[in-house]
Design a protein around this motif. Structure first.
Motif, PDB file in Angstrom:
ATOM      1  N   THR A 207     -46.603  85.257  85.766  1.00  0.00           N
ATOM      2  CA  THR A 207     -45.084  86.410  86.904  1.00  0.00           C
ATOM      3  C   THR A 207     -46.325  86.938  87.726  1.00  0.00           C
ATOM      4  OG1 THR A 207     -43.449  85.665  85.586  1.00  0.00           O
ATOM      5  CG2 THR A 207     -42.836  86.774  87.310  1.00  0.00           C
ATOM      6  N   ARG A 208     -46.668  88.447  86.897  1.00  0.00           N
ATOM      7  CA  ARG A 208     -47.646  88.802  87.755  1.00  0.00           C
ATOM      8  C   ARG A 208     -48.150  88.757  88.995  1.00  0.00           C
ATOM      9  NH1 ARG A 208     -49.659  92.533  90.538  1.00  0.00           N
ATOM     10  NH2 ARG A 208     -51.117  94.546  89.481  1.00  0.00           N
ATOM     11  N   GLY A 209     -48.610  87.188  88.614  1.00  0.00           N
ATOM     12  CA  GLY A 209     -50.035  86.603  89.057  1.00  0.00           C
ATOM     13  C   GLY A 209     -49.064  86.197  90.404  1.00  0.00           C
ATOM     14  N   GLY A 210     -47.736  85.886  90.582  1.00  0.00           N
ATOM     15  CA  GLY A 210     -46.958  84.867  91.181  1.00  0.00           C
ATOM     16  C   GLY A 210     -47.299  83.343  91.320  1.00  0.00           C
ATOM     17  N   LEU A 211     -47.224  82.929  89.643  1.00  0.00           N
ATOM     18  CA  LEU A 211     -47.220  81.443  89.219  1.00  0.00           C
ATOM     19  C   LEU A 211     -46.562  81.131  88.602  1.00  0.00           C
ATOM     20  CD1 LEU A 211     -51.525  81.714  88.700  1.00  0.00           C
ATOM     21  CD2 LEU A 211     -50.381  80.753  90.869  1.00  0.00           C
ATOM     22  N   GLU A 212     -46.534  79.770  88.471  1.00  0.00           N
ATOM     23  CA  GLU A 212     -45.934  79.086  87.225  1.00  0.00           C
ATOM     24  C   GLU A 212     -46.524  78.242  86.381  1.00  0.00           C
ATOM     25  OE1 GLU A 212     -42.253  76.818  88.815  1.00  0.00           O
ATOM     26  OE2 GLU A 212     -41.725  78.741  89.849  1.00  0.00           O
ATOM     27  N   ILE A 213     -47.488  78.689  85.349  1.00  0.00           N
ATOM     28  CA  ILE A 213     -47.350  78.325  84.685  1.00  0.00           C
ATOM     29  C   ILE A 213     -46.518  77.970  83.026  1.00  0.00           C
ATOM     30  CG2 ILE A 213     -49.933  78.164  82.906  1.00  0.00           C
ATOM     31  CD1 ILE A 213     -51.453  79.679  84.700  1.00  0.00           C
ATOM     32  N   PRO A 214     -46.654  76.846  82.854  1.00  0.00           N
ATOM     33  CA  PRO A 214     -45.354  75.908  81.878  1.00  0.00           C
ATOM     34  C   PRO A 214     -46.058  76.739  80.540  1.00  0.00           C
ATOM     35  CG  PRO A 214     -46.474  74.759  83.027  1.00  0.00           C
ATOM     36  CD  PRO A 214     -46.363  75.165  83.819  1.00  0.00           C
ATOM     37  N   ASP A 215     -45.120  76.645  79.428  1.00  0.00           N
ATOM     38  CA  ASP A 215     -45.951  76.767  78.183  1.00  0.00           C
ATOM     39  C   ASP A 215     -46.513  75.372  77.519  1.00  0.00           C
ATOM     40  OD1 ASP A 215     -44.527  79.759  78.204  1.00  0.00           O
ATOM     41  OD2 ASP A 215     -43.104  78.489  76.728  1.00  0.00           O
ATOM     42  N   SER A 216     -46.284  74.435  78.372  1.00  0.00           N
ATOM     43  CA  SER A 216     -46.941  73.525  77.634  1.00  0.00           C
ATOM     44  C   SER A 216     -48.220  73.554  78.249  1.00  0.00           C
ATOM     45  CB  SER A 216     -46.548  72.228  78.439  1.00  0.00           C
ATOM     46  OG  SER A 216     -46.302  72.194  79.608  1.00  0.00           O
ATOM     47  N   ARG A 217     -48.424  73.995  78.733  1.00  0.00           N
ATOM     48  CA  ARG A 217     -50.357  74.057  79.816  1.00  0.00           C
ATOM     49  C   ARG A 217     -51.266  75.689  79.033  1.00  0.00           C
ATOM     50  NH1 ARG A 217     -51.101  72.177  85.565  1.00  0.00           N
ATOM     51  NH2 ARG A 217     -49.196  70.687  86.058  1.00  0.00           N
ATOM     52  N   MET A 218     -49.921  75.934  77.972  1.00  0.00           N
ATOM     53  CA  MET A 218     -51.296  76.685  77.066  1.00  0.00           C
ATOM     54  C   MET A 218     -51.878  76.396  75.882  1.00  0.00           C
ATOM     55  SD  MET A 218     -48.620  80.564  78.619  1.00  0.00           S
ATOM     56  CE  MET A 218     -48.747  80.285  80.249  1.00  0.00           C
TER      57      MET A 218
END
Length: 420
Positions: A207-218
């Motif tokens: 969120t701090r980086g202004g992104l949306e990386i879903p949990d499914s990509r971690m």
């Protein structure tokens, strides 16, 4: 009074226990680890240059002994179909070179075991090597078939047309590697299933980086089943793009340090380093093919008859192209590694900036993470300038610790480079 003094002493001890150690200002190792790190670095560096020389000598030897023409004759005798010939000639040639180079590859694994970078047994290691060879055979057959089809159809422009065909293959391999190839060698599990609290913290960084990386990509990679070193990386394209953290990293670092490692990897994600890397790789491939075209013409004109190679369109000319690529690749290492070091440094900056305000003292956290990384990976604290220039695709650990400890644009009234 004694009770009061005891109470004060206990409070002081508790506060001291909760206070993190001061951040390292530079990367250091205790004497026993320092000696091992220096020995390990020297052994790996020697092996790298020996590998390069040995690979070239193997190709020269195969040309002098006319091994490729024998494989060509077997392929031509087996079938008139070019695709069948390609899948006879190319695997024979590929496996021959790989078997000659197997001792040096095995010695590399021996070094990993000797210096506590790996715990993988030889049986498991050999099985991984065999899987890699099988994948190489599948890929090289179609590539060689396409290459010689282009050579036959356009003897003067084949290098460009083959490059056009190779670019989508490179992109396709980048796309499928995380979901098809890497799981053949390591186990991957959704990070949220294993570390839900860590994922919640990671989402703050996202969120701090202004992104949306879903949990499914971690993902968490079960590196500890084979390796003792620590790492994390970003890989894939589009739907296959993902951030991977080794379980060793999770075990050896604090949550705040893991957030920095994730922030670094997210930096690669945000700064489009994967696409930039693909662009550079494709540009280098085009240059190598162009140079290879001219080198092949010159070498075949001079030694083609001696090597029993009938022309550039002959399957048996492949070792000549491989030899040219081996030489080009060796001398391109400093430039390619310099570019990689620049990307890694930029990702370090991004990681420091994106966790600022989320963890206390991001510089201290990052410096501590690099110290652990160096200790676990037995990084040489003082590599020579030549070694750094030629072999290092990351900045030296000492430089990363020093930079992390000193990077503080906020207190200086300066603007951060990436995360405002």
């Amino acid at each position: 009074m004694r009770r009061l003094m005891l109470l004060v002493g206990l409070i002081v001890m508790e506060l001291y226990a909760q206070t993190p150690p001061p951040p390292p200002k530079t990367y250091t190792l205790p004497p026993d680890k320092l000696q091992k790190a220096v020995e390990f670095a020297k052994a790996r560096n020697r092996l790298h240059f020996i590998d390069a020389a040995w690979g070239a000598l193997v190709l020269v030897g195969l040309l002098a002994l006319r091994v490729a023409p024998r494989f060509r004759d077997w392929a031509n005798a087996a079938s008139n179909r070019r695709i069948v010939q390609a899948y006879i000639f190319a695997p024979l040639f590929f496996l021959t070179t790989e078997i000659f180079e197997l001792p040096s590859v095995a010695y590399g694994h021996h070094l990993s075991l000797k210096y506590d970078q790996s715990i993988q047994g030889w049986g498991s290691w050999l099985w991984d090597w065999a899987k890699g060879e099988f994948l190489g055979i599948l890929l090289i057959g179609v590539l060689i078939w396409i290459l010689y089809a282009m050579i036959r159809r356009s003897p003067k422009r084949w290098w460009f047309y083959f490059w056009l065909a190779a670019v989508p293959i490179v992109i396709f391999m980048m796309l499928i590697t995380p979901v098809v190839i890497q799981p053949l060698f390591f186990k991957f599990e959704p990070l949220a299933d294993k570390q839900p609290a860590l994922v919640a913290q990671i989402q703050k960084v996202v969120t701090r980086g202004g992104l949306e990386i879903p949990d499914s990509r971690m993902f968490e990679m079960k590196a500890s089943e084979k390796l003792k070193s620590v790492n994390a990386y970003v890989t894939g394209l589009g739907a296959s793009k993902r951030v991977v953290v080794w379980d060793n990293t999770i075990a050896k670092m604090t949550p705040d340090q893991i957030l920095f490692v994730f922030g670094h990897e997210m930096g690669h994600y945000v700064l489009q380093h994967i696409w930039a890397g693909i662009a550079v790789t494709c540009g280098v491939l085009l240059l190598f093919l162009f140079l290879g075209y001219h080198v092949m013409r010159w070498m075949l004109a001079r030694w083609g008859d001696q090597w029993s190679i009938r022309g550039i369109e002959d399957w048996a000319s492949l070792p000549v192209l491989f030899l040219a690529f081996t030489i080009f690749g060796f001398f391109a290492e400093p430039l390619m590694n310099s570019y990689s070091r620049m990307q890694e440094h930029n990702a370090d900056i991004y990681g420091l900036e994106v966790i600022h305000g989320i963890v206390p003292n991001s510089s201290s956290v990052a410096a501590g993470a690099f110290q652990i990384l160096g200790e676990m990976n037995l990084s040489d604290p003082n590599p020579s300038e030549f070694v750094k220039l030629w072999l290092y695709n990351h900045p030296p650990t000492a430089d990363r610790v020093r930079f992390a400890a000193e990077y503080d644009p906020w207190s200086k009234g300066e603007s951060p480079r990436y995360v405002k």
